[in-house]
Scaffold this motif. Structure first.
Motif, short mmCIF file in Angstrom:
data_model
loop_
_atom_site.label_atom_id
_atom_site.label_comp_id
_atom_site.label_asym_id
_atom_site.label_seq_id
_atom_site.Cartn_x
_atom_site.Cartn_y
_atom_site.Cartn_z
N ALA A 417 48.90 43.78 31.54
CA ALA A 417 47.96 44.77 32.08
C ALA A 417 47.28 44.25 33.34
O ALA A 417 47.10 45.00 34.32
N ALA A 418 46.89 42.97 33.34
CA ALA A 418 46.24 42.39 34.51
C ALA A 418 47.20 42.34 35.69
O ALA A 418 46.82 42.63 36.84
N ARG A 419 48.44 41.98 35.44
CA ARG A 419 49.42 41.91 36.53
C ARG A 419 49.73 43.30 37.08
O ARG A 419 49.95 43.46 38.29
N TRP A 431 52.82 42.44 47.67
CA TRP A 431 52.44 41.29 46.85
C TRP A 431 52.44 41.69 45.38
O TRP A 431 52.07 42.81 45.02
N LEU A 432 52.82 40.77 44.53
CA LEU A 432 52.91 41.06 43.10
C LEU A 432 51.76 40.48 42.31
O LEU A 432 51.37 41.04 41.27
N THR A 433 51.22 39.34 42.73
CA THR A 433 50.13 38.68 42.01
C THR A 433 49.00 38.34 42.96
O THR A 433 49.19 38.29 44.19
N ASN A 434 47.82 38.07 42.39
CA ASN A 434 46.67 37.74 43.22
C ASN A 434 46.86 36.44 43.98
O ASN A 434 46.30 36.26 45.06
N ASP A 482 40.58 41.45 36.75
CA ASP A 482 41.71 42.24 36.24
C ASP A 482 41.85 42.08 34.73
O ASP A 482 42.16 43.04 34.01
N LEU A 483 41.62 40.89 34.21
CA LEU A 483 41.71 40.66 32.77
C LEU A 483 40.64 41.42 32.01
O LEU A 483 40.83 41.78 30.84
N GLN A 484 39.51 41.67 32.66
CA GLN A 484 38.42 42.40 32.02
C GLN A 484 38.46 43.89 32.32
O GLN A 484 37.60 44.64 31.85
#
Length: 506
Positions: A417-419, A431-434, A482-484
């Motif tokens: 979910a975060a990704r 871009w795919l990730t932070n 993102d995790l939250q």
């Protein structure tokens, strides 16, 4: 008057392919086969393999001068992938087979003396290059058929023997087609995160690292669980998307370790080189054209350096470029190659050489401890986003009957979910990730409110973080948000990101 023929194949340089035109010419002169166009030693030896293969399938080899030119002439030709197209070019020039089915086709494969078509490396990137160059058909070794079949928009056929190719060319036979694709989204060999007891801080750091592809460093006494945690990291990473899976599969195809029954790698790779590995083993090397090393084999996956303080300084410093740029450029005798190398780095180390179970049992002097961890340079550590000091769990935590640790599947869902949130936010830029986002973008277009940046300003003013470290802290803060499920990080997320970077060795 001499007879001419034309066949196409693909040369691989790094992960890029270039179409090679092979021209065969049969003219007057003493019987011999002459290769021109920068062939390497393996390719020069193909003359004997081709002659034996043609004779052993019952076709008379031309008993005159045969000249074969590979164009572009300035491009080095490496390997045995040219055997099959060279043989077909000679047979066409000798008018032993018709030319019709070769329109818009490329051929790849090594020949055995009895005519068998052996598998070769780099078939997947070669077929991708052929498709991009406008070719509509590729004939590959039967053992590489499923691998080549991963490419959409081009007809792929597999041959097990030169006689099959000759029969296909004259219309009396058919070649094999790819079977259904088998894909595994989860590697069953990866152990579950629930096996690791206690260590909540380290587990959370691992989840954050997985969600944003951030690099992590774990220290602690032997047997505390550093390797256990690192080996379970692939189990909480989401499966690779189609584009990323093709990138990873292409690299492993060039390296020659792509599974024949599972040619599409959808599970993030886990690469753990030994601490005695050389610079070439880590970043790639070899004579002629450089082959991919551990940093490229771990692309879109995990590179785990256990006992990293025992590694040579040159090997560790060689990681700085791929860590920063996400790719590695290698110059060798036959040219410069470029391999992608965007991986998640996990490092693990003991606090000191004697590595006691308890700190008060350490026999090392302060100078020895500083020298031991001093092998890890400041510039390298500045590229690590999460520093975790692991402590031994209590006896009660190890033997409690009602202990219920989170399984990898639950953590993987949060990471996914975060990704997805990050990929959606950066979709316009690709871009795919932070961790891939440049610092200037976070500081300008996605600048946080002044209140959220107060902890970062304090750390910069006190000299506790570098300019690079500040950018990496912002990326980490976005992952924490993102995790939250937050739209953007606040003061607490920025502060927590800085605390993760502040963790030291003691």
């Amino acid at each position: 008057m001499s007879a001419l023929s034309k066949v196409h194949t693909v040369a691989i340089t790094g992960v890029d392919g270039a179409v090679v035109e092979i021209e065969g010419c049969i003219g007057a002169g003493l019987p011999a086969v002459h290769l021109v166009g920068l062939p390497d030693t393996v390719l020069k030896e193909s003359r004997d393999r081709i002659r034996a293969a043609v004779v052993n399938i019952g076709i008379r080899f031309p008993d005159t001068r045969v000249t074969v030119a590979l164009s572009p002439a300035t491009l080095p030709k490496v390997g045995s992938v040219y055997d099959l197209p060279l043989a077909v070019a000679i047979l066409l020039a000798a008018e032993r087979v018709p030319v019709g089915r070769l329109d818009g086709a490329v051929l790849l494969g090594e020949l055995a003396l009895d005519g068998r078509v052996r598998p070769v490396r780099g078939v997947l990137p070669a077929v991708l290059a052929a498709k991009e160059s406008g070719f509509s058909r590729a004939v590959v070794p039967l053992a590489n058929l499923d691998e080549a079949g991963l490419v959409d928009g081009i007809e792929v056929l597999g041959a097990a023997h030169l006689a099959e190719v000759v029969a296909w060319l004259d219309g009396s036979g058919v070649l094999a087609e790819p079977g259904p694709l088998v894909v595994d989204d989860v590697d069953p060999t990866v152990a579950d995160l629930a096996d690791v007891v206690a260590q909540p801080e380290a587990k959370f750091a691992l989840e954050v690292a997985a969600a944003g592809a951030h690099h992590i460093m774990m220290t602690g006494p032997p047997g505390i669980g550093k390797t256990m945690l690192a080996s379970r990291l692939p189990g909480i990473l989401p499966p690779l998307g189609r584009r990323e899976a093709l990138e990873v599969s292409a690299i492993h195809s060039i390296a020659g370790d792509l599974p024949a029954d599972r040619p599409l790698i959808t599970v993030p790779p886990f690469v753990a080189p030994h601490q005695t590995s050389t610079v070439s083993a880590l970043v790639g090397g070899g004579s002629g054209l450089a082959r991919p090393g551990a940093v490229s084999l771990a692309h879109r996956g995990v590179l785990f350096l256990d006992e990293c303080a025992e590694m040579g300084p040159k090997s560790l410093e060689a990681l700085r470029t791929p860590l920063e740029e996400g790719q590695i450029r290698l110059a060798r005798r036959d040219g410069v190659v470029k391999y992608p190398s965007r991986f998640l780095l996990v490092m693990a180390a003991n606090p000191c050489p004697c590595a006691p179970a308890r700190d008060n049992d350490c026999t090392c002097t302060a100078t020895v401890r500083r020298r031991y961890l001093g092998r890890l340079s400041g510039p390298l550590l500045d590229r690590v986003d999460l520093w975790v000091r692991m402590e031994p769990p209590t006896t009660g935590a190890l033997h409690a009957e009602d202990t219920a640790e989170e399984p990898s599947a639950v953590v993987r869902e949060r990471v996914r979910a975060a990704r997805e949130a990050a990929a959606s936010r950066w979709a316009a830029e690709g871009w795919l990730t932070n961790s891939e986002v440049p610092g200037v973008v976070l500081r300008r277009r996605f600048r946080l409110p002044a209140k959220a940046l107060r902890p970062l300003e304090t750390y910069l003013r006190q000299g506790k973080v570098t300019a690079r470290g500040a950018d990496r802290s912002l990326r980490l803060a976005w992952t924490l948000a993102d995790l939250q499920g937050l739209d953007r990080p606040g003061e607490s997320e920025v502060g927590l990101a800085l605390q993760f970077r502040e963790k030291g060795w003691t």
